[in-house]
Design an enzyme around this catalytic site. Structure first.
Site, PDB file in Angstrom:
ATOM      1  N   ASP A  13       0.814  -1.227   0.000  1.00 50.08           N
ATOM      2  CA  ASP A  13       0.000   0.000   0.000  1.00 50.08           C
ATOM      3  C   ASP A  13       0.846   1.276   0.000  1.00 50.08           C
ATOM      4  O   ASP A  13       0.466   2.287   0.586  1.00 50.08           O
ATOM      5  CB  ASP A  13      -0.962   0.023   1.208  1.00 50.08           C
ATOM      6  CG  ASP A  13      -1.848  -1.195   1.229  1.00 50.08           C
ATOM      7  OD1 ASP A  13      -2.238  -1.653   0.141  1.00 50.08           O
ATOM      8  OD2 ASP A  13      -2.145  -1.703   2.325  1.00 50.08           O
ATOM      9  N   LYS A  16       2.172   2.225  -5.116  1.00 52.99           N
ATOM     10  CA  LYS A  16       2.911   1.710  -6.275  1.00 52.99           C
ATOM     11  C   LYS A  16       2.200   2.005  -7.589  1.00 52.99           C
ATOM     12  O   LYS A  16       2.820   2.391  -8.574  1.00 52.99           O
ATOM     13  CB  LYS A  16       3.093   0.186  -6.144  1.00 52.99           C
ATOM     14  CG  LYS A  16       3.929  -0.248  -4.967  1.00 52.99           C
ATOM     15  CD  LYS A  16       3.972  -1.755  -4.831  1.00 52.99           C
ATOM     16  CE  LYS A  16       2.695  -2.393  -4.320  1.00 52.99           C
ATOM     17  NZ  LYS A  16       2.358  -2.113  -2.919  1.00 52.99           N
ATOM     18  N   GLY A  40      -4.284  -4.450  -4.071  1.00 52.62           N
ATOM     19  CA  GLY A  40      -5.320  -3.457  -4.351  1.00 52.62           C
ATOM     20  C   GLY A  40      -4.622  -2.213  -4.854  1.00 52.62           C
ATOM     21  O   GLY A  40      -4.099  -1.443  -4.066  1.00 52.62           O
ATOM     22  N   HIS A  41      -4.554  -2.059  -6.159  1.00 51.58           N
ATOM     23  CA  HIS A  41      -3.778  -0.967  -6.745  1.00 51.58           C
ATOM     24  C   HIS A  41      -4.706   0.108  -7.295  1.00 51.58           C
ATOM     25  O   HIS A  41      -5.411  -0.110  -8.266  1.00 51.58           O
ATOM     26  CB  HIS A  41      -2.841  -1.513  -7.835  1.00 51.58           C
ATOM     27  CG  HIS A  41      -1.775  -2.412  -7.284  1.00 51.58           C
ATOM     28  ND1 HIS A  41      -0.829  -3.034  -8.056  1.00 51.58           N
ATOM     29  CD2 HIS A  41      -1.504  -2.773  -6.000  1.00 51.58           C
ATOM     30  CE1 HIS A  41      -0.016  -3.743  -7.269  1.00 51.58           C
ATOM     31  NE2 HIS A  41      -0.421  -3.611  -6.024  1.00 51.58           N
ATOM     32  N   GLN A 225       2.237  -6.010  -3.088  1.00 52.42           N
ATOM     33  CA  GLN A 225       2.661  -6.084  -1.673  1.00 52.42           C
ATOM     34  C   GLN A 225       3.953  -5.259  -1.505  1.00 52.42           C
ATOM     35  O   GLN A 225       4.153  -4.316  -2.252  1.00 52.42           O
ATOM     36  CB  GLN A 225       2.854  -7.542  -1.215  1.00 52.42           C
ATOM     37  CG  GLN A 225       1.566  -8.340  -1.122  1.00 52.42           C
ATOM     38  CD  GLN A 225       1.068  -8.835  -2.468  1.00 52.42           C
ATOM     39  OE1 GLN A 225       1.785  -9.473  -3.202  1.00 52.42           O
ATOM     40  NE2 GLN A 225      -0.180  -8.551  -2.800  1.00 52.42           N
ATOM     41  N   GLY A 303     -10.951  -3.478   2.909  1.00 51.71           N
ATOM     42  CA  GLY A 303     -11.607  -2.403   3.655  1.00 51.71           C
ATOM     43  C   GLY A 303     -11.143  -2.283   5.092  1.00 51.71           C
ATOM     44  O   GLY A 303     -11.629  -1.435   5.846  1.00 51.71           O
ATOM     45  N   ASP A 334       1.892  14.702   0.960  1.00 48.41           N
ATOM     46  CA  ASP A 334       0.852  15.670   1.324  1.00 48.41           C
ATOM     47  C   ASP A 334       0.076  15.280   2.580  1.00 48.41           C
ATOM     48  O   ASP A 334      -0.489  16.146   3.258  1.00 48.41           O
ATOM     49  CB  ASP A 334      -0.123  15.849   0.147  1.00 48.41           C
ATOM     50  CG  ASP A 334      -0.680  14.517  -0.327  1.00 48.41           C
ATOM     51  OD1 ASP A 334       0.128  13.646  -0.747  1.00 48.41           O
ATOM     52  OD2 ASP A 334      -1.917  14.318  -0.265  1.00 48.41           O
ATOM     53  N   VAL A 415       2.495  14.079  -4.452  1.00 45.36           N
ATOM     54  CA  VAL A 415       1.829  14.962  -3.492  1.00 45.36           C
ATOM     55  C   VAL A 415       0.304  14.920  -3.624  1.00 45.36           C
ATOM     56  O   VAL A 415      -0.398  15.835  -3.185  1.00 45.36           O
ATOM     57  CB  VAL A 415       2.343  16.426  -3.635  1.00 45.36           C
ATOM     58  CG1 VAL A 415       3.784  16.529  -3.148  1.00 45.36           C
ATOM     59  CG2 VAL A 415       2.236  16.910  -5.084  1.00 45.36           C
ATOM     60  N   GLY A 416      -0.196  13.825  -4.238  1.00 40.57           N
ATOM     61  CA  GLY A 416      -1.639  13.666  -4.374  1.00 40.57           C
ATOM     62  C   GLY A 416      -1.931  12.509  -5.311  1.00 40.57           C
ATOM     63  O   GLY A 416      -1.019  12.013  -5.984  1.00 40.57           O
TER      64      GLY A 416
END
Ligand code: IMO
Ligand code: MG
Length: 425
Positions: A13, A16, A40-41, A225, A303, A334, A415-416
């Site tokens: 997480d 990537k 989960g990309h 991962q 989740g 950010d 940054v976002g």
């Protein structure tokens, strides 16, 4: 055109997919080489958000091809759901998505056994994504029970294998776990249909990729991962069942190490972890909650709330070492915009002695205390920065300190979530 591996330097997480999406512009082919639908990309393209579990994130670029390599464990239902969802969003995958004939298939009994095993383990559970990943790799390594894509596209072979495997798996489900057995007929019917649908996607992806490299095409490897979840090098046993590190790209796609030009490690500006297992810089306080709230740190696959903490340079240095990182991409800077102070863990202390390397023994790790360096926050919105010089001085200082302590330069700063919210150094 270069061959580049993008992989996670922490516990997954790291962002990537955002980096892969950004770098895809310079590549022709994007490849997943390990893991499966546990990943989960998430990427954002304009107003659309995409969450990929199996298909490489590069698929949103209409002129790129995507490969699911032999090192992946593939859950057909998840694959076809993703293909259909992409179709609904106007992205056609036809003719540009290929699967290795050697890729192993995730079967319903893998998920059933994993669920039963995790439940039985209680507090000792790994806290997996319940996507059948571990049991599917178990059958691959076990050899006699693995089912590959090349078997799944042949209905006779598939039916024979499912029957033989189910006889054994049902014994395990009922006798070891006291769970319900699975019916063979619906599984065979469902998977024969998947096999039919899969046929046109199957190629020898090692040949395909090596020919692409010979032709001078750019290849991007999308790790899933992270380094600390690697089955050999991570915080075992609280890891996933594949090699998430750079070597995994070679074995999981069938290319030689001499082909690889660059390895980019994605480092989130703080640390998160989902599932159980050690996490030295975890913050079980208001600061941890604040990072989770601002960063919306909830799993894209399950989740689950992610555990949050400060950046740990002991693990980043390990990622540099194991993967031979050429550079790092720092993401989610950010999220720290409002913090007055930011801490970096530089090393651990155990019985008063300095520890610089992540210990393999979790009992040793449990005795390690993180040592922090405190840096002043920048308390400025960085999301508008497009050049390094646009960043507040304290943010520049934070990045420079990460580079100093890790020993490799940063090549990208995010940054976002949007493509434009990226600074290339
Ligand atoms: P991406 O690619 C974060 C974690 C699970 C669990 C452990 C084993 O999105 O970064 P598994 O289902 O793989 O057997 O679970 O690994 N895990 C991840 N954590 N990001 C991921 O993927 C993960 N995939 C698995 O939470 O702790
Ligand atoms: Mg993820």
């Amino acid at each position: 055109m270069s061959v580049t591996i993008v992989l996670g330097a922490q516990w997954g997480d790291e962002g990537k997919a955002k980096i892969v999406d950004y770098l895809t512009t310079d590549a022709s082919v994007v490849v997943r080489y390990q893991g499966g639908a546990n990943a989960g990309h998430t990427i954002k393209v304009g107003d659309l958000e995409f969450v990929f579990h199996l298909i490489p994130a590069g698929i949103v670029h209409p002129d790129k091809t995507c490969v699911i390599g032999n090192g992946v464990v593939l859950e057909p239902a998840a694959l076809f759901q993703e293909i259909d969802e992409l179709d609904e969003k106007g992205i056609n995958t036809e003719g540009r998505l290929f699967i290795s004939e050697r890729t192993h298939i995730v079967m319903p009994y893998h998920k059933a056994i994993e669920k039963a095993s995790e439940e039985k383990s209680g507090a000792g559970a790994i806290g997996t994504t319940l996507r059948g990943i571990g049991p599917a790799y178990y059958d691959k390594i076990n050899r006699s029970t693995g089912i590959r894509v090349m078997d799944a596209v042949n209905s006779d072979v598939l039916a024979t294998r499912v029957r033989a495997n189910l006889a054994e798996k049902n014994e395990i489900l009922t006798k070891v776990y006291g769970a319900e057995p699975l019916d063979e007929a619906p599984i065979i019917e469902e998977y024969v249909a998947y096999g039919e649908r899969m046929k046109s996607l199957v190629v020898d992806t090692s040949v395909y990729l090596n020919e692409a490299i010979e032709a001078g095409k750019g290849i991007l490897f999308e790790g899933s991962q992270g380094t600390l979840l690697d089955v050999d090098h991570g915080s075992y046993p609280y890891v996933t069942s594949s090699n998430t590190t750079a070597g995994g790209a070679c074995t999981g796609a069938g290319i030689g190490p001499t082909r690889v030009d660059k390895v980019v490690g994605v480092v989130k500006a703080y640390t998160t972890r989902v599932g159980n297992g050690p996490f030295p810089t975890e913050l079980l306080d208001e600061t941890g909650n604040r990072i989770r709230d601002i960063g919306h740190e909830y799993g894209a696959t399950t989740g689950r709330p992610r555990r949050c903490g400060w950046l740990d340079l002991v693990i980043v240095r390990m990622a540099v070492r194991i993967n031979g990182l050429s550079s790092i991409a720092v993401t989610r800077l950010d999220i720290l915009d409002t913090f007055e102070e930011i801490k970096i863990c530089t090393n651990y202390l155990r019985h008063g002695e300095r520890v610089d390397h992540f210990p393999g023994d979790l009992n040793v790790l449990a005795e390690c205390e993180p040592v922090y360096e405190t840096l002043p926050g920048w308390q400025t919105d960085t999301t508008g920065a497009r050049d390094f010089s646009d960043l507040p001085e304290n943010a520049q200082r934070y990045l420079d300190r990460i580079a100093e302590l890790s020993g490799v330069p940063y090549s990208i700063v995010s940054v976002g979530p949007d493509r434009e919210e990226t600074i290339v150094i």
